[in-house]
Design a protein around this motif. Structure first.
Motif, PDB file in Angstrom:
ATOM      1  N   ARG A 289      -6.779   0.726   9.246  1.00  0.00           N
ATOM      2  CA  ARG A 289      -5.650   1.625   9.050  1.00  0.00           C
ATOM      3  C   ARG A 289      -4.303   1.013   9.414  1.00  0.00           C
TER       4      ARG A 289
ATOM      5  N   GLU B  79      -1.969   0.055   6.526  1.00  0.00           N
ATOM      6  CA  GLU B  79      -1.594   1.286   5.837  1.00  0.00           C
ATOM      7  C   GLU B  79      -0.464   1.982   6.597  1.00  0.00           C
ATOM      8  N   LEU B  80      -0.536   1.985   7.921  1.00  0.00           N
ATOM      9  CA  LEU B  80       0.565   2.533   8.727  1.00  0.00           C
ATOM     10  C   LEU B  80       1.848   1.742   8.511  1.00  0.00           C
TER      11      LEU B  80
ATOM     12  N   SER C  26      -7.629   1.215   2.073  1.00  0.00           N
ATOM     13  CA  SER C  26      -7.787   2.583   2.550  1.00  0.00           C
ATOM     14  C   SER C  26      -9.095   2.664   3.311  1.00  0.00           C
TER      15      SER C  26
ATOM     16  N   HIS D 134       2.654   0.012   5.906  1.00  0.00           N
ATOM     17  CA  HIS D 134       3.095   0.316   4.540  1.00  0.00           C
ATOM     18  C   HIS D 134       3.792   1.683   4.462  1.00  0.00           C
ATOM     19  N   LEU D 135       3.224   2.676   5.120  1.00  0.00           N
ATOM     20  CA  LEU D 135       3.756   4.036   5.029  1.00  0.00           C
ATOM     21  C   LEU D 135       5.002   4.265   5.879  1.00  0.00           C
ATOM     22  N   MET D 136       5.114   3.567   6.997  1.00  0.00           N
ATOM     23  CA  MET D 136       6.178   3.875   7.949  1.00  0.00           C
ATOM     24  C   MET D 136       7.372   2.932   7.881  1.00  0.00           C
TER      25      MET D 136
END
Length: 160
Positions: free
Chosen positions: A132, A135-136, A123, A138-140
Protein backbone atom coordinates in the motif's frame (compact mmCIF):
# COMPACT_ATOMS: atom_id res chain seq x y z
CA UNK A 1 23.27 11.40 -17.98
CA UNK A 2 20.51 10.84 -15.46
CA UNK A 3 16.92 10.32 -16.49
CA UNK A 4 13.90 10.90 -14.30
CA UNK A 5 10.81 8.93 -14.97
CA UNK A 6 7.48 8.30 -13.44
CA UNK A 7 6.91 4.56 -13.56
CA UNK A 8 4.97 3.99 -16.76
CA UNK A 9 5.68 7.53 -18.02
CA UNK A 10 9.29 7.65 -19.32
CA UNK A 11 8.63 10.98 -21.05
CA UNK A 12 8.34 12.85 -17.70
CA UNK A 13 11.93 14.11 -17.38
CA UNK A 14 12.66 16.21 -14.30
CA UNK A 15 15.81 17.96 -13.08
CA UNK A 16 18.36 15.84 -11.20
CA UNK A 17 19.75 16.60 -7.75
CA UNK A 18 23.51 16.52 -8.21
CA UNK A 19 25.28 13.61 -6.53
CA UNK A 20 27.59 16.09 -4.84
CA UNK A 21 24.67 18.04 -3.34
CA UNK A 22 25.72 20.08 -0.34
CA UNK A 23 24.81 18.25 2.91
CA UNK A 24 23.30 21.36 4.47
CA UNK A 25 20.69 23.95 3.56
CA UNK A 26 21.72 25.88 0.47
CA UNK A 27 20.15 28.95 -1.13
CA UNK A 28 20.15 29.35 -4.89
CA UNK A 29 18.05 30.14 -7.95
CA UNK A 30 14.76 28.29 -8.54
CA UNK A 31 15.18 24.86 -10.13
CA UNK A 32 12.00 25.19 -12.22
CA UNK A 33 12.18 27.47 -15.26
CA UNK A 34 9.52 30.15 -15.27
CA UNK A 35 8.89 29.82 -11.54
CA UNK A 36 8.54 32.93 -9.38
CA UNK A 37 11.89 34.29 -8.18
CA UNK A 38 11.98 32.48 -4.86
CA UNK A 39 15.18 30.97 -3.56
CA UNK A 40 15.54 27.20 -3.74
CA UNK A 41 16.40 25.47 -0.52
CA UNK A 42 18.13 22.11 -0.33
CA UNK A 43 18.63 20.02 2.79
CA UNK A 44 20.67 16.85 2.84
CA UNK A 45 21.61 14.41 1.69
CA UNK A 46 21.40 12.65 5.03
CA UNK A 47 22.70 9.07 5.17
CA UNK A 48 20.19 6.71 6.78
CA UNK A 49 20.96 3.41 8.51
CA UNK A 50 20.08 0.15 6.76
CA UNK A 51 17.59 -0.86 9.45
CA UNK A 52 14.10 0.17 10.64
CA UNK A 53 15.56 3.11 12.59
CA UNK A 54 15.99 4.77 9.18
CA UNK A 55 12.25 5.52 9.01
CA UNK A 56 12.30 7.36 12.33
CA UNK A 57 15.46 9.29 11.42
CA UNK A 58 13.93 10.31 8.09
CA UNK A 59 10.75 11.56 9.81
CA UNK A 60 12.78 13.53 12.36
CA UNK A 61 14.87 15.13 9.59
CA UNK A 62 11.80 16.06 7.54
CA UNK A 63 9.96 17.44 10.58
CA UNK A 64 12.98 19.56 11.54
CA UNK A 65 13.66 21.01 8.12
CA UNK A 66 9.99 21.81 7.46
CA UNK A 67 9.85 23.65 10.80
CA UNK A 68 13.01 25.58 9.86
CA UNK A 69 11.47 26.51 6.51
CA UNK A 70 8.05 27.46 8.01
CA UNK A 71 6.39 24.65 6.05
CA UNK A 72 4.78 22.85 8.99
CA UNK A 73 1.53 22.45 7.02
CA UNK A 74 3.34 19.72 5.01
CA UNK A 75 4.75 17.88 8.03
CA UNK A 76 2.24 15.05 8.50
CA UNK A 77 1.98 14.17 4.81
CA UNK A 78 5.72 14.48 4.16
CA UNK A 79 6.59 12.34 7.22
CA UNK A 80 4.17 9.60 6.16
CA UNK A 81 5.32 9.52 2.54
CA UNK A 82 9.03 9.67 3.41
CA UNK A 83 8.48 6.75 5.80
CA UNK A 84 6.91 4.79 2.95
CA UNK A 85 9.80 5.49 0.57
CA UNK A 86 12.41 4.61 3.19
CA UNK A 87 10.49 1.47 4.19
CA UNK A 88 10.29 0.37 0.55
CA UNK A 89 14.01 0.97 0.07
CA UNK A 90 14.81 -1.08 3.18
CA UNK A 91 12.53 -3.92 2.08
CA UNK A 92 13.30 -4.06 -1.64
CA UNK A 93 16.47 -2.13 -2.53
CA UNK A 94 19.36 -2.16 -0.10
CA UNK A 95 22.58 -0.27 -0.40
CA UNK A 96 23.25 3.05 1.26
CA UNK A 97 20.13 5.16 1.77
CA UNK A 98 20.12 8.95 1.51
CA UNK A 99 17.32 11.47 2.10
CA UNK A 100 17.21 14.95 0.54
CA UNK A 101 14.57 17.68 0.66
CA UNK A 102 14.16 20.61 -1.74
CA UNK A 103 11.79 23.55 -1.73
CA UNK A 104 11.18 26.19 -4.37
CA UNK A 105 7.54 26.51 -5.35
CA UNK A 106 7.05 22.79 -4.57
CA UNK A 107 8.33 20.62 -1.75
CA UNK A 108 10.30 17.65 -3.08
CA UNK A 109 11.44 14.78 -0.86
CA UNK A 110 13.62 12.03 -2.26
CA UNK A 111 15.19 8.81 -1.07
CA UNK A 112 18.19 7.39 -2.89
CA UNK A 113 19.00 3.69 -2.61
CA UNK A 114 21.47 1.25 -4.14
CA UNK A 115 19.12 -0.58 -6.52
CA UNK A 116 18.11 0.20 -10.10
CA UNK A 117 14.89 -1.85 -9.87
CA UNK A 118 11.78 0.26 -10.42
CA UNK A 119 9.26 0.30 -7.59
CA UNK A 120 5.86 -1.17 -8.49
CA UNK A 121 2.63 0.65 -7.91
CA UNK A 122 0.03 -2.01 -7.22
CA UNK A 123 -3.33 -2.40 -5.56
CA UNK A 124 -3.10 -4.54 -2.46
CA UNK A 125 -5.79 -7.08 -1.70
CA UNK A 126 -7.73 -6.47 1.55
CA UNK A 127 -5.76 -9.18 3.40
CA UNK A 128 -2.31 -8.24 2.06
CA UNK A 129 0.23 -7.18 4.69
CA UNK A 130 2.27 -5.10 2.20
CA UNK A 131 1.74 -3.22 -1.04
CA UNK A 132 0.00 0.00 0.00
CA UNK A 133 2.98 2.32 0.38
CA UNK A 134 3.39 3.54 -3.19
CA UNK A 135 -0.38 3.77 -3.54
CA UNK A 136 -0.34 6.25 -0.64
CA UNK A 137 2.51 8.17 -2.29
CA UNK A 138 0.55 8.21 -5.56
CA UNK A 139 -2.69 9.37 -3.93
CA UNK A 140 -1.30 11.93 -1.49
CA UNK A 141 1.44 13.65 -3.52
CA UNK A 142 1.18 16.14 -6.35
CA UNK A 143 3.54 13.94 -8.36
CA UNK A 144 6.13 11.21 -7.80
CA UNK A 145 8.64 9.25 -9.80
CA UNK A 146 12.00 7.57 -10.10
CA UNK A 147 15.33 8.94 -11.24
CA UNK A 148 18.32 6.71 -11.98
CA UNK A 149 21.66 7.70 -10.46
CA UNK A 150 25.20 6.37 -10.77
CA UNK A 151 24.66 4.43 -7.51
CA UNK A 152 21.08 3.17 -8.07
CA UNK A 153 17.94 5.28 -8.08
CA UNK A 154 16.13 8.08 -6.32
CA UNK A 155 12.41 7.79 -5.62
CA UNK A 156 10.81 11.19 -5.05
CA UNK A 157 7.49 12.88 -4.43
CA UNK A 158 6.32 16.48 -4.57
CA UNK A 159 3.78 18.39 -2.50
CA UNK A 160 2.20 21.75 -3.42
Amino acid sequence: MHHAQRPGHPEDALPHIPEDAIPYIAEGPPFVLGAPRRPSRIAGPWQLPGNPAACRRARVAVRGILADWDLEHHTHTAELLVSELVGNALLHAGGPLHLSVQHSHLLRCQVEDGSNRLPRLRSAAPDDEHGRGLELVHLMSRDWGVEYTARGKTVWFELD
